[in-house]
Design a protein around this motif. Sequence first.
Motif, PDB file in Angstrom:
ATOM      1  N   ASP A  67      77.335  27.880  69.847  1.00  0.00           N
ATOM      2  CA  ASP A  67      76.088  27.173  69.561  1.00  0.00           C
ATOM      3  C   ASP A  67      76.408  26.029  68.600  1.00  0.00           C
ATOM      4  O   ASP A  67      76.829  26.257  67.461  1.00  0.00           O
ATOM      5  CB  ASP A  67      75.091  28.147  68.935  1.00  0.00           C
ATOM      6  CG  ASP A  67      73.706  27.541  68.725  1.00  0.00           C
ATOM      7  OD1 ASP A  67      73.591  26.297  68.715  1.00  0.00           O
ATOM      8  OD2 ASP A  67      72.743  28.304  68.541  1.00  0.00           O
ATOM      9  N   TRP A  89      67.412  26.618  76.765  1.00  0.00           N
ATOM     10  CA  TRP A  89      68.811  27.081  76.796  1.00  0.00           C
ATOM     11  C   TRP A  89      68.894  28.588  76.599  1.00  0.00           C
ATOM     12  O   TRP A  89      69.711  29.272  77.217  1.00  0.00           O
ATOM     13  CB  TRP A  89      69.607  26.338  75.724  1.00  0.00           C
ATOM     14  CG  TRP A  89      71.013  26.795  75.555  1.00  0.00           C
ATOM     15  CD1 TRP A  89      72.022  26.729  76.470  1.00  0.00           C
ATOM     16  CD2 TRP A  89      71.582  27.378  74.381  1.00  0.00           C
ATOM     17  NE1 TRP A  89      73.182  27.242  75.948  1.00  0.00           N
ATOM     18  CE2 TRP A  89      72.948  27.646  74.663  1.00  0.00           C
ATOM     19  CE3 TRP A  89      71.086  27.695  73.113  1.00  0.00           C
ATOM     20  CZ2 TRP A  89      73.805  28.221  73.719  1.00  0.00           C
ATOM     21  CZ3 TRP A  89      71.946  28.261  72.187  1.00  0.00           C
ATOM     22  CH2 TRP A  89      73.284  28.519  72.494  1.00  0.00           C
ATOM     23  N   ASN A 119      65.853  21.293  73.361  1.00  0.00           N
ATOM     24  CA  ASN A 119      65.805  22.161  74.535  1.00  0.00           C
ATOM     25  C   ASN A 119      66.332  23.558  74.221  1.00  0.00           C
ATOM     26  O   ASN A 119      66.828  24.259  75.106  1.00  0.00           O
ATOM     27  CB  ASN A 119      66.622  21.539  75.674  1.00  0.00           C
ATOM     28  CG  ASN A 119      66.031  20.225  76.145  1.00  0.00           C
ATOM     29  OD1 ASN A 119      64.878  20.175  76.559  1.00  0.00           O
ATOM     30  ND2 ASN A 119      66.820  19.163  76.062  1.00  0.00           N
ATOM     31  N   TYR A 120      66.221  23.951  72.962  1.00  0.00           N
ATOM     32  CA  TYR A 120      66.837  25.202  72.521  1.00  0.00           C
ATOM     33  C   TYR A 120      66.224  26.421  73.222  1.00  0.00           C
ATOM     34  O   TYR A 120      66.946  27.299  73.696  1.00  0.00           O
ATOM     35  CB  TYR A 120      66.672  25.341  71.007  1.00  0.00           C
ATOM     36  CG  TYR A 120      67.672  26.283  70.376  1.00  0.00           C
ATOM     37  CD1 TYR A 120      68.984  25.875  70.132  1.00  0.00           C
ATOM     38  CD2 TYR A 120      67.305  27.576  70.021  1.00  0.00           C
ATOM     39  CE1 TYR A 120      69.903  26.732  69.547  1.00  0.00           C
ATOM     40  CE2 TYR A 120      68.219  28.441  69.438  1.00  0.00           C
ATOM     41  CZ  TYR A 120      69.513  28.017  69.204  1.00  0.00           C
ATOM     42  OH  TYR A 120      70.421  28.872  68.627  1.00  0.00           O
TER      43      TYR A 120
END
Length: 234
Positions: free
Chosen positions: A155, A12, A8-9
């Motif tokens: 991150d 995000w 889901n980077y």
Amino acid sequence: MRALDYANYGHWKSWDHDSFFRFSEYEANWFAADFDGVPLVDAKFLEIGFGNGALLSWAKSRGASIFGIEILDASLERATARNIPLLSSNLGDNLPQFREFFDVIAAYDVFEHLSISELTTALDAVATMLKPGGELILRFPNGQSPFGRFLQHADHTHRSTLSVAILYQLTVGGPLTISSKRPKKPAPIGPPWRRLGARLKSVLRLVTEWYLKKIFDLNCELGTNVVMRLTKRP
């Protein structure tokens, strides 16, 4: 890189179809400072980890022929729809087809996602793909600064803590030599009150950094990010 880490980077990061391959006036101002003096007209320009495509779009607007590398499916689909030439994310797979092919290679906020062994392999491949005299432009969180820790630990996919000293250690004696290790600050833009505020903040930052370096005997950059240029030896 594990696919689960990046599932889901893009979501995000708030990257979407409508914002892909666009850059803001603010981003353009920083890109112009980072690439000051780097010829881009008719240059073959590769970005490793192009994400939402802002830098690629800006480079194209400056006359470069652009190419991209990415691992995110959504970004790859959007780039394909725009007919952007794509290379393999396994850099070694791009050799020998792209040996000494590129004038400029950029990796913004990418190499901290690699282990040191992966980074060493990536630097070797980049050096092979660059023309003699070509430049690699890097940006990463500053691991030698307490102010860079905010970005480094924001991150969970970051795997390495990097710094100017570490990049020098990894490249010394090799085909890439560090030509610049400090970003050129862009001129403030926007309404007068914003430009004035930016100038005041810049002066305060310079004074604070000078003071901290003096009292702690530091010989390193203290900015949150490091922007470096590495040039391939002729």
